[in-house]
Design an enzyme around this catalytic site. Structure first.
Site, PDB file in Angstrom:
ATOM      1  N   ASP A  44       0.819  -1.207   0.000  1.00 28.37           N
ATOM      2  CA  ASP A  44       0.000   0.000   0.000  1.00 28.37           C
ATOM      3  C   ASP A  44       0.858   1.264   0.000  1.00 28.37           C
ATOM      4  OD1 ASP A  44      -2.018  -1.828   0.311  1.00 28.37           O
ATOM      5  OD2 ASP A  44      -2.890  -0.902   2.093  1.00 28.37           O
ATOM      6  N   HIS A  48       3.475  -2.224   3.408  1.00 28.81           N
ATOM      7  CA  HIS A  48       3.632  -0.883   2.856  1.00 28.81           C
ATOM      8  C   HIS A  48       5.006  -0.736   2.230  1.00 28.81           C
ATOM      9  CE1 HIS A  48       0.425  -0.632   5.850  1.00 28.81           C
ATOM     10  NE2 HIS A  48      -0.055   0.387   5.158  1.00 28.81           N
TER      11      HIS A  48
END
Length: 253
Positions: A53, A203
């Site tokens: 992400d 992430h």
């Protein structure tokens, strides 16, 4: 007359069979999960769908290179403006797409109140990013992961209308919460490699994830005979990650 009487029933039968055969477009629409449906993990075993992400970011190119060298595929849930304008990282996004990684949506600005936005506000968030991705890769993603995994309010109904499959996760690497790469590794070990594959929350904005956790996951997957695939592929939808854009291409933020 007998020939005619046999001929017409045959035509009727063939017509009925033809009606039951879906067109390529219908088959495409039926592939994978339905729009607006929340998926937390893969629908098949023997795979791991690495999913990142909050990019694009300064580590995107290095991450893509690491994955490419290992013959691995991953999914990038990108934003438009979270860490600067996406067009400033257009080359990295396009390189990931060209290498066969999946580019998916994580909204335009990553609002903290994503689950409380109105239908119009959600639509704007999604379509602004779609316009940018139209410019960068020429496609509209059909997969998205909501900021903060928010699926309440009008999120799911809006995503269904816009044609997005909604992805969350079944393993949280915890990098966003200060976990070290070693602590993240323990979470994958606890989740195990059996059963349907995992879709983790990670992430690409943390150096420890890019430079330590990902190489470890590549080795761990190999040791456990897991193929590293895109989210779409792990859901049986390898050909359905994209659709034709529905909004015009944009080149500014």
């Amino acid at each position: 007359m007998r020939l005619v009487s046999l001929f017409f029933p045959a035509i009727i039968l063939l017509g009925a069979v033809a009606e039951r055969i879906p067109s390529p477009l219908e088959a495409f629409k039926r592939a994978g999960p339905s729009a607006g449906t929340v998926m937390t993990k893969c629908t098949q075993s023997g795979v791991l769908a690495l999913a990142f992400d909050d990019g694009p970011y300064q580590y995107t190119s290095a991450l893509v290179n690491t994955l490419n060298q290992a013959g691995a595929k991953a999914t990038f849930f990108v934003t438009g403006t979270l860490y600067g304008c996406i067009h400033n990282q257009a080359a990295a996004v396009k390189a990931a797409y060209d290498a066969g990684h999946q580019i998916a949506s994580h909204s335009w600005s990553h609002p903290s109140n994503f689950g409380s936005l109105s239908t119009q506000q959600l639509t704007t968030e999604m379509q602004k990013l779609e316009g940018a991705l139209n410019k960068i890769i020429g496609k509209k993603p059909t997969y998205m992961r909501p900021p903060y995994l928010a699926t309440g309010g009008s999120v799911l109904s809006t995503m269904a209308t816009l044609g997005y499959r909604v992805i969350t996760n079944d393993v949280d690497a915890g990098d966003w919460n200060g976990l070290s790469a070693q602590q993240s590794e323990q979470r994958f070990q606890q989740a195990g490699a059996s059963g349907n594959g995992h879709i983790p929350l990670m992430h690409e904005t943390y150096s420890s994830t890019v430079y330590t956790l990902v190489p470890w996951l590549i080795t761990w997957a190999s040791q456990n005979n897991l193929r590293l695939v895109t989210v779409a592929e792990c859901l049986g939808d390898a050909g359905g990650a994209y659709a034709n854009p529905t909004v015009a291409a944009t080149s500014t933020c």
